[in-house]
Design a protein around this motif. Sequence first.
Motif, short mmCIF file in Angstrom:
data_model
loop_
_atom_site.label_atom_id
_atom_site.label_comp_id
_atom_site.label_asym_id
_atom_site.label_seq_id
_atom_site.Cartn_x
_atom_site.Cartn_y
_atom_site.Cartn_z
N ARG A 97 25.21 -5.14 24.79
CA ARG A 97 25.17 -6.60 24.70
C ARG A 97 23.61 -6.88 24.90
O ARG A 97 23.28 -6.15 25.92
CB ARG A 97 26.01 -7.19 25.42
N PRO A 125 20.38 -13.54 25.78
CA PRO A 125 19.62 -13.99 25.09
C PRO A 125 17.83 -14.34 25.63
O PRO A 125 17.99 -13.97 26.90
CB PRO A 125 19.96 -15.69 24.97
N TYR A 183 24.08 -11.43 22.52
CA TYR A 183 24.06 -10.80 21.14
C TYR A 183 24.76 -9.79 21.01
O TYR A 183 24.47 -8.73 21.78
CB TYR A 183 22.70 -10.50 20.63
N TYR A 192 29.50 -15.64 16.61
CA TYR A 192 29.39 -14.23 16.44
C TYR A 192 29.81 -13.72 14.92
O TYR A 192 29.25 -12.84 14.57
CB TYR A 192 30.60 -13.64 17.39
N ARG A 247 26.27 -14.99 13.39
CA ARG A 247 24.73 -14.73 14.02
C ARG A 247 24.73 -13.39 13.92
O ARG A 247 25.70 -12.68 14.47
CB ARG A 247 24.70 -15.56 15.56
N ARG A 248 23.43 -12.67 13.71
CA ARG A 248 23.25 -11.18 13.99
C ARG A 248 23.11 -10.76 15.42
O ARG A 248 23.25 -11.86 16.09
CB ARG A 248 21.99 -11.05 13.05
N ASP A 249 23.31 -9.58 15.42
CA ASP A 249 23.16 -8.96 16.65
C ASP A 249 22.23 -9.00 17.92
O ASP A 249 22.22 -8.49 18.79
CB ASP A 249 23.90 -7.47 16.56
N ARG A 250 20.83 -9.12 17.10
CA ARG A 250 19.77 -9.16 17.81
C ARG A 250 18.87 -10.36 17.94
O ARG A 250 18.84 -11.02 16.90
CB ARG A 250 18.75 -7.73 17.53
N PRO A 251 18.25 -10.78 18.91
CA PRO A 251 17.51 -11.81 18.93
C PRO A 251 16.19 -12.00 17.89
O PRO A 251 15.72 -13.01 17.67
CB PRO A 251 17.16 -12.25 20.37
N ARG A 310 18.11 -12.97 14.52
CA ARG A 310 19.33 -13.95 14.86
C ARG A 310 19.07 -14.83 13.56
O ARG A 310 18.10 -15.43 13.07
CB ARG A 310 19.06 -14.47 15.97
#
Length: 570
Positions: free
Chosen positions: A384, A387, A464, A538, A541-545, A548
């Motif tokens: 995880r 942000p 994320y 979730y 939105r994609r998993d990395r900032p 995103r």
Amino acid sequence: MVAAVVVAWLLSVATAWAQSDALLVLPVTVDDDVTWMPQAVRDVSRGLRRQGVAVWQEAGAVAAFEARGSASPTVLTDEAIEAWSSEAGGALRSLAKGNEEDALVRLEAANAFARASIAALGRDSARSTQVVDTCLYLVRAKLAVGDEAGADAQASECVRLQTSVEPTWRMHPPQVVDRYQAAKDEPHDRSILVESDPSGCAVRVNGSLQGRTPLEVEGLYPGPYAVQVECEEDTPGRVHEIDVTRGATSLFVFDAFDRAVRTAPVLHLTYTEEPSQARLARDARQFMSTLPASGVVIASRSSDGEALTLSLLRGTGADRTFVRVPADGGSTDPGTLTQAAAALVAGECRDFAVEPVASLDCRTGQPLLTRSSRGRVAESKPRRIRPPRGQFVAGVTLAAAGTTSLLAGYGLLIGRRTAGESWLEQPSNLSRQDRWLRLGTGVTTTGAAGGGLLVAAMPLVLPYQSKTPWWAWLHGGLGVAAAVGSIVSAVTASPKPPTPCSINGPDPAPCVNRERDTDRAILLGATAAPLLTVPLVYLFRRDRPDRRADILPSVVVARSQGALSLRGTF
């Protein structure tokens, strides 16, 4: 009941994004070349911050470690000592001539120098006496300007700075001597228990030799002391500032750690030989507890200077991930470093110094060839990621405002029901009717605003992750339940009254009953919106900032209709 659900939901979301303190980027070397370190620390820190990870700043890490851990021993030159002595002597002459203000300023500076350098000055008995004399000159100057309380406090500091020597009595008038003696009679029952690994090391307090570890130094006055533990003869140890405020205080020093720590040009470790993984983990834990830090990113350069290895250690050090990136004199490509930082915080081990980029086994460092049943390279489970700080703070602010507004709506709902019952008792009372109408506006406004603010906060505060977590589905289920309750309340609401509720008709009961059901529907809808937003964030939105999706949520709740929309690029 619904309010309790909202509070519990916010607490569970808080646990999702709560993290400990920032990471520390720590260079490590086995030689004396430190020229590459500042640029490497800046580059690595920048790459981590792009992933939304908080990182200690260079100057802040040095200042915090020296204040909470230890500082390098002061090295005094003959010129510095001579300047200090000259300043104190000149101030004393000014005091004798009646120029108290000038003497006070110069003695404050001289005493500040002695206080900062006490670990070095206190190693010599003659200089220790000079420290006490200079301190008592300041007591005399404070008395000369009428600062009685300041003189007493200064006398207490004079006693604490050096307890093993006596001042030069002939240099001080009786009123100064009396205050010094009174300060010595103050309670001095504090103590410091000093231990070390290895044991049997010399212990110095304010530069004065006290004995060898393990040792309890007793008879101390309240205040700060500079403690040094020296396991090598004629080598000053790092200075640990211990504030003895009450009872007994303890200090444990790992000599090997103290000898490896450096604070210039940045906080780093210098070893005499290649350290083991256990040694690195132990030293990393020492930094984590002192600063504190949630983890340590150890940066080490290859012998040819063409590659940089970054190892992330957390907790006991068993949880370790690492990446390798190409470097030229410590400088790295920003794009490559951003990818490497993303892999590092995601729990992946990769080598970016080769083409193509290789996935590595985190335990052995060898190329990872494990394949899934479909023949694709198995990917490590990403962690995880919180942000970015600015986005996170904005989200928390919106969530707090939204929660307050939504709870206020439920409070107004209760008040409106009471106001409706009061109006039914006296249908012709215009003031009771007006209060009931105003509360209805408040319920709608606060409920809609609270739901909207919470919906907008969710993409900003939620961490994320590559997959929708189970607790997000739980929030979605609660949202569906609240939405169903809102729809049922709206469908089964009492019939619409024949005349507007703003007109005082003969019987207000149809208005009160109708509005009671629609108020409940509005608030349940406003509660459902943010709950349903959690799994939607979730899903879209994609998993990395750094990858995103840009989502712009909006919610509209009115007496006749309600809508939740999401706009953006997914």
